[in-house]
Motif scaffolding. Structure first.
Motif, PDB file in Angstrom:
ATOM      1  N   ALA A   5      -6.083  -3.491   0.106  1.00  0.00           N
ATOM      2  CA  ALA A   5      -5.882  -4.249   1.351  1.00  0.00           C
ATOM      3  C   ALA A   5      -4.674  -5.172   1.234  1.00  0.00           C
ATOM      4  O   ALA A   5      -4.410  -5.746   0.182  1.00  0.00           O
ATOM      5  CB  ALA A   5      -7.128  -5.071   1.671  1.00  0.00           C
ATOM      6  N   TYR A   7      -2.955  -8.515   3.224  1.00  0.00           N
ATOM      7  CA  TYR A   7      -3.281  -9.623   4.122  1.00  0.00           C
ATOM      8  C   TYR A   7      -1.981 -10.300   4.556  1.00  0.00           C
ATOM      9  O   TYR A   7      -1.279 -10.886   3.730  1.00  0.00           O
ATOM     10  CB  TYR A   7      -4.206 -10.614   3.412  1.00  0.00           C
ATOM     11  CG  TYR A   7      -5.488  -9.981   2.912  1.00  0.00           C
ATOM     12  CD1 TYR A   7      -6.666 -10.065   3.644  1.00  0.00           C
ATOM     13  CD2 TYR A   7      -5.513  -9.287   1.696  1.00  0.00           C
ATOM     14  CE1 TYR A   7      -7.848  -9.473   3.179  1.00  0.00           C
ATOM     15  CE2 TYR A   7      -6.678  -8.697   1.230  1.00  0.00           C
ATOM     16  CZ  TYR A   7      -7.842  -8.789   1.976  1.00  0.00           C
ATOM     17  OH  TYR A   7      -8.994  -8.204   1.501  1.00  0.00           O
ATOM     18  N   LYS A 106      -6.040  -1.085   3.929  1.00  0.00           N
ATOM     19  CA  LYS A 106      -6.606  -1.928   4.973  1.00  0.00           C
ATOM     20  C   LYS A 106      -5.613  -3.046   5.264  1.00  0.00           C
ATOM     21  O   LYS A 106      -5.010  -3.607   4.344  1.00  0.00           O
ATOM     22  CB  LYS A 106      -7.927  -2.540   4.513  1.00  0.00           C
ATOM     23  CG  LYS A 106      -9.034  -1.547   4.238  1.00  0.00           C
ATOM     24  CD  LYS A 106      -9.642  -1.050   5.519  1.00  0.00           C
ATOM     25  CE  LYS A 106     -10.888  -0.231   5.259  1.00  0.00           C
ATOM     26  NZ  LYS A 106     -11.473   0.295   6.526  1.00  0.00           N
ATOM     27  N   PHE A 157     -13.865  -6.966   4.814  1.00  0.00           N
ATOM     28  CA  PHE A 157     -13.581  -5.654   4.238  1.00  0.00           C
ATOM     29  C   PHE A 157     -14.597  -5.251   3.165  1.00  0.00           C
ATOM     30  O   PHE A 157     -14.553  -4.119   2.675  1.00  0.00           O
ATOM     31  CB  PHE A 157     -12.181  -5.645   3.619  1.00  0.00           C
ATOM     32  CG  PHE A 157     -11.056  -5.638   4.619  1.00  0.00           C
ATOM     33  CD1 PHE A 157     -11.169  -4.973   5.826  1.00  0.00           C
ATOM     34  CD2 PHE A 157      -9.860  -6.295   4.330  1.00  0.00           C
ATOM     35  CE1 PHE A 157     -10.126  -4.953   6.738  1.00  0.00           C
ATOM     36  CE2 PHE A 157      -8.809  -6.283   5.234  1.00  0.00           C
ATOM     37  CZ  PHE A 157      -8.941  -5.605   6.449  1.00  0.00           C
ATOM     38  N   GLY A 164      -6.628  -7.084  -3.351  1.00  0.00           N
ATOM     39  CA  GLY A 164      -5.803  -7.454  -2.205  1.00  0.00           C
ATOM     40  C   GLY A 164      -4.515  -8.166  -2.568  1.00  0.00           C
ATOM     41  O   GLY A 164      -4.387  -8.753  -3.646  1.00  0.00           O
TER      42      GLY A 164
END
Length: 218
Positions: A5, A7, A106, A157, A164
């Motif tokens: 992921a 961010y 993600k 998530f 991440g």
């Protein structure tokens, strides 16, 4: 490190919006006989939550208005102005988002802006479809630099922070991401270039360099 992921911050990271925030503040504050130099204002407040900036302004200038009311005025003005003066995307922003999606990562947007402010930019640039989840200032109790915004996205998530990577441009945002346990990358803007980023994992000159960094961790 197995990335799953990414961010993203919004203002100053994906869009060059700090100028518009300063313009919006000056429009609101002109009603109180105040006017700030844009560079000085952004040096002090870029990356800080609107309410926190409002508290400082009310206190330092003795304004006869509640900080929350002043912050709400600024949110409304910014949303209105951005509809006709949409801030530019930073170089490589949409390319990075597109590439990250193709890698099966993600994507979360984690911004200190109010929902109305973020929505105006996201819809204006058609960025909303890129994100699996969006957290704004209105979606958390404690905004950046507290880790809650990033922790909320990680929890959404059902992932661990170790999977991440966060991309930020200010000390306020990077402090939040790092406190949440994320690998934190900073691309400083012109107002934060001289800030102390010794707490982050990597500093990059631009989003193209961030793309190369992410690729090396897949």
């Amino acid at each position: 490190m197995s990335l799953r992921a990414i961010y993203f911050d919004l203002d100053g990271t994906l869009v060059d919006s700090e100028h518009l925030h300063a313009v919006s503040w000056n429009k609101v504050l002109s009603e109180f006989g105040l006017m700030f130099c844009e560079d000085e204002f952004c040096q002090q407040f870029a990356g800080k939550p609107t309410l926190e900036a409002a508290k400082v302004i009310v206190r330092e200038h003795g304004l006869d208005i509640a900080p929350s009311a002043l912050a709400n005025l600024k949110h409304v003005v910014f949303s209105d102005i951005s509809k006709s003066q949409l801030p530019d995307l930073l170089a490589g922003a949409k390319d990075l988002l597109t590439w990250c999606k193709k890698q099966g990562l993600k994507l979360a947007l984690v911004t200190g802006s109010a929902k109305a402010e973020a929505s105006a930019i996201l819809s204006g640039h058609n960025l909303t479809p890129f994100f699996d989840v969006i957290y704004t200032r209105d979606d958390v109790e404690l905004p950046k630099p507290h880790p809650e915004p990033y922790l909320s996205a990680i929890t959404h998530f059902a992932l661990t922070a170790e999977t991440g990577l966060a991309i930020e441009d200010t000390v306020t945002g990077s402090t939040s991401a790092k406190a949440a346990g994320l690998f934190t990358v900073v691309v400083p803007n012109k107002y934060s270039i001289s800030a102390d980023f010794s707490h982050v994992d990597e500093c990059c000159n631009d989003l193209m360099a961030v793309k190369t960094l992410i690729a090396s961790k897949l």
